[in-house]
Design a protein around this motif. Sequence first.
Motif, PDB file in Angstrom:
ATOM      1  N   PHE A 197      -3.918 -13.146   0.036  1.00 56.80           N
ATOM      2  CA  PHE A 197      -4.202 -11.711  -0.107  1.00 56.80           C
ATOM      3  C   PHE A 197      -3.990 -11.258  -1.545  1.00 56.80           C
ATOM      4  CE2 PHE A 197      -3.420  -9.888   4.449  1.00 56.80           C
ATOM      5  CZ  PHE A 197      -4.362 -10.753   4.943  1.00 56.80           C
ATOM      6  N   PRO A 198      -4.737 -10.213  -1.971  1.00 54.91           N
ATOM      7  CA  PRO A 198      -4.433  -9.601  -3.273  1.00 54.91           C
ATOM      8  C   PRO A 198      -3.003  -9.048  -3.263  1.00 54.91           C
ATOM      9  CG  PRO A 198      -6.516  -8.776  -2.373  1.00 54.91           C
ATOM     10  CD  PRO A 198      -5.849  -9.569  -1.288  1.00 54.91           C
ATOM     11  N   PRO A 199      -2.387  -8.880  -4.456  1.00 52.07           N
ATOM     12  CA  PRO A 199      -0.996  -8.417  -4.539  1.00 52.07           C
ATOM     13  C   PRO A 199      -0.762  -7.120  -3.758  1.00 52.07           C
ATOM     14  CG  PRO A 199      -1.820  -9.014  -6.718  1.00 52.07           C
ATOM     15  CD  PRO A 199      -2.980  -9.117  -5.771  1.00 52.07           C
ATOM     16  N   MET A 282       1.202   3.680   2.478  1.00 47.33           N
ATOM     17  CA  MET A 282       0.311   2.581   2.067  1.00 47.33           C
ATOM     18  C   MET A 282      -1.147   3.049   2.081  1.00 47.33           C
ATOM     19  SD  MET A 282       2.287  -0.375   4.193  1.00 47.33           S
ATOM     20  CE  MET A 282       1.128  -1.730   3.988  1.00 47.33           C
ATOM     21  N   LEU A 283      -1.515   3.797   3.113  1.00 47.70           N
ATOM     22  CA  LEU A 283      -2.903   4.296   3.209  1.00 47.70           C
ATOM     23  C   LEU A 283      -3.183   5.317   2.105  1.00 47.70           C
ATOM     24  CD1 LEU A 283      -3.092   4.740   7.080  1.00 47.70           C
ATOM     25  CD2 LEU A 283      -4.529   3.182   5.737  1.00 47.70           C
ATOM     26  N   ALA A 284      -2.179   6.098   1.743  1.00 48.65           N
ATOM     27  CA  ALA A 284      -2.373   7.151   0.738  1.00 48.65           C
ATOM     28  C   ALA A 284      -2.240   6.620  -0.687  1.00 48.65           C
ATOM     29  CB  ALA A 284      -1.352   8.265   0.977  1.00 48.65           C
ATOM     30  N   HIS A 287       2.871   4.219  -1.851  1.00 47.19           N
ATOM     31  CA  HIS A 287       4.020   3.397  -1.453  1.00 47.19           C
ATOM     32  C   HIS A 287       4.872   3.068  -2.683  1.00 47.19           C
ATOM     33  CE1 HIS A 287       6.332   0.010   0.106  1.00 47.19           C
ATOM     34  NE2 HIS A 287       6.011   0.437   1.322  1.00 47.19           N
ATOM     35  N   PRO A 288       6.198   3.252  -2.611  1.00 46.09           N
ATOM     36  CA  PRO A 288       7.056   3.035  -3.790  1.00 46.09           C
ATOM     37  C   PRO A 288       6.975   1.608  -4.340  1.00 46.09           C
ATOM     38  CG  PRO A 288       8.365   3.401  -1.797  1.00 46.09           C
ATOM     39  CD  PRO A 288       6.958   3.770  -1.466  1.00 46.09           C
ATOM     40  N   LYS A 289       6.726   0.629  -3.467  1.00 47.39           N
ATOM     41  CA  LYS A 289       6.595  -0.756  -3.955  1.00 47.39           C
ATOM     42  C   LYS A 289       5.132  -1.169  -4.098  1.00 47.39           C
ATOM     43  CE  LYS A 289      11.011  -2.425  -2.208  1.00 47.39           C
ATOM     44  NZ  LYS A 289      11.668  -3.090  -1.066  1.00 47.39           N
ATOM     45  N   GLU A 290       4.236  -0.176  -4.064  1.00 46.14           N
ATOM     46  CA  GLU A 290       2.791  -0.394  -4.227  1.00 46.14           C
ATOM     47  C   GLU A 290       2.203  -1.320  -3.166  1.00 46.14           C
ATOM     48  OE1 GLU A 290       1.763  -1.350  -8.239  1.00 46.14           O
ATOM     49  OE2 GLU A 290       2.691   0.469  -9.036  1.00 46.14           O
TER      50      GLU A 290
END
Length: 310
Positions: A197-199, A282-284, A287-290
């Motif tokens: 998966f991408p990062p 995550m959808l928006a 997310h603090p950890k991207e």
Amino acid sequence: LPIRFDDGPDASSLTGFAGNRLIRDAEKRDSGSLAAALADAGARFFLLVGGKALVEKRDGAGRALFSRQEADAFAADLAAAVLLGHDQGVPTLAAPAAVPETQILEPLWLYDLRSLLYSSSVGDADAGAIAQATSLLHWHQMNRFCGKCGAASLSSQGGYRRDCPSCASQIFPRTDPVAIMLAVSGTRCLLGRGRHFPPGWYSTLAGFIEPGETIEDAVRRETFEESGIRIGRVRYHASQPWPFPHSLMIGCFGEAVSEEVRFDAVELEDCRWFDREEVRAMLAGTHPKELKAPPSKAIAHHLIRAWAID
Ligand SMILES: [Zn+2]
């Protein structure tokens, strides 16, 4: 009891490759369909060069349909053409084209399917038709000989069947069902991270449905094999044509009846429970950890969104 139907458009219509609007006229296909379509001077062609779609792009707008004259100029193999369907009475075909890639110069471009999925220059209707074309042409390429007697088989019914002239076997195009599922437990859902998966990406689990298996059993088996989580009830949500090379993603929700994740480390780098707030972030894209959910053309995105937001 009355059957309860959901209002609004199918959830499937929100996914990539779902916009195909060609009238397939499946019941009218016969041994003369392809010849009749090719004899129509107005017929239009999607052209695939090395499996990639030929697109003429001007000012950001892409044109993926070409005339018969253009098809000839790009060395289209019309003997291998397939009739996808009709658009307002106009026959729409697809054919492999032998023009060397080195001769594809601007404003011409070649789009592989993934680029097509995420590009805005080719419309959803054409992207869906190109998915149909790619799956069908790939199937022809892989089924040139009869599986029963080994003789060379011949395309028929506009490309929707192959016939064996030696033993009279008929071979039909295949669609491979894949179960893709979001396991949920109250306010949490289960997401995994594949090794390639991408990062930052996390997604739903998925796997091929096997011969002799129901969709629900495949959802339960795949979820257990990949995550160790047991699933009870299963509900269908949406599907997505997935032309890699000829799958159909069948998206479901599964009700988890166990808690402890023991994921398959060969397939997955990580797999864990996410609460609804984290998934919304995550959808928006906040997310603090991207961490990220898959993009909106993916059916996984819509399974996750339907649970987290709708
Ligand atoms: Zn045969």
